[in-house]
Motif scaffolding. Structure first.
Motif, mmCIF file in Angstrom:
data_model
loop_
_atom_site.group_PDB
_atom_site.id
_atom_site.type_symbol
_atom_site.label_atom_id
_atom_site.label_comp_id
_atom_site.label_asym_id
_atom_site.label_seq_id
_atom_site.Cartn_x
_atom_site.Cartn_y
_atom_site.Cartn_z
ATOM 1 N N SER A 74 0.825 -1.213 0.000
ATOM 2 C CA SER A 74 0.000 0.000 0.000
ATOM 3 C C SER A 74 0.856 1.258 0.000
ATOM 4 C CB SER A 74 -0.912 0.009 1.220
ATOM 5 O OG SER A 74 -1.784 -1.066 1.170
ATOM 6 N N VAL A 75 1.902 1.246 0.781
ATOM 7 C CA VAL A 75 2.780 2.417 0.842
ATOM 8 C C VAL A 75 3.483 2.625 -0.494
ATOM 9 C CG1 VAL A 75 4.887 3.317 1.901
ATOM 10 C CG2 VAL A 75 3.083 2.366 3.329
ATOM 11 N N SER A 76 3.948 1.547 -1.114
ATOM 12 C CA SER A 76 4.654 1.711 -2.389
ATOM 13 C C SER A 76 3.711 2.152 -3.504
ATOM 14 C CB SER A 76 5.367 0.412 -2.771
ATOM 15 O OG SER A 76 4.438 -0.616 -2.972
ATOM 16 N N ALA A 78 0.926 3.900 -3.105
ATOM 17 C CA ALA A 78 0.562 5.290 -2.822
ATOM 18 C C ALA A 78 1.710 6.239 -3.148
ATOM 19 C CB ALA A 78 0.166 5.438 -1.364
ATOM 20 N N ARG A 79 2.926 5.782 -2.981
ATOM 21 C CA ARG A 79 4.082 6.635 -3.236
ATOM 22 C C ARG A 79 4.331 6.831 -4.728
ATOM 23 N NH1 ARG A 79 7.347 9.779 -4.439
ATOM 24 N NH2 ARG A 79 9.486 9.975 -3.758
ATOM 25 N N PHE A 80 4.185 5.769 -5.510
ATOM 26 C CA PHE A 80 4.554 5.827 -6.921
ATOM 27 C C PHE A 80 3.356 5.853 -7.855
ATOM 28 C CE2 PHE A 80 8.184 3.695 -4.858
ATOM 29 C CZ PHE A 80 9.120 4.684 -5.097
ATOM 30 N N ARG A 81 2.190 6.173 -7.355
ATOM 31 C CA ARG A 81 0.987 6.202 -8.179
ATOM 32 C C ARG A 81 1.023 7.376 -9.143
ATOM 33 N NH1 ARG A 81 -4.134 8.243 -8.724
ATOM 34 N NH2 ARG A 81 -3.757 9.901 -7.261
#
Length: 95
Positions: A74-76, A78-81
């Motif tokens: 989820s963090v990755s 959200a970060r690279f979206r």
């Protein structure tokens, strides 16, 4: 006591079905990301219910792994979206 397990299973199945609808019908990627996170949480709840029903604690390792993998995923995402908004052709980026 069996009625409690049946009610829990029905509620988890209903939550998973509603979440799958949101996952498939989401208008943008953030809605789908929230649906995937919710589906993982529902899956974790289902595994927890199974552990309580069967009195088997070996599945709790799977819960831990699923929680860690879903958090990192989820963090990755959200970060690279990439934003869903399409820019018109020929539009220049502002500096």
């Amino acid at each position: 006591m069996t009625a409690v397990w049946i009610v829990a299973a029905v509620m988890i199945t209903t939550a998973a079905a509603i979440t799958m609808f949101r996952l498939l019908a989401g208008p943008n990627t953030l809605d789908r990301l929230v649906a995937v996170d919710t589906l993982i949480a529902v899956t974790m709840c289902g595994i927890g219910i199974w552990a309580a029903y069967s009195l088997d604690s070996t599945v709790t390792y799977g819960l831990t792994a699923l929680a860690l993998i879903s958090f990192v995923g989820s963090v990755s995402v959200a970060r690279f979206r990439v934003p869903d908004v399409d820019k018109p052709r020929g539009a220049r980026r502002s500096r």
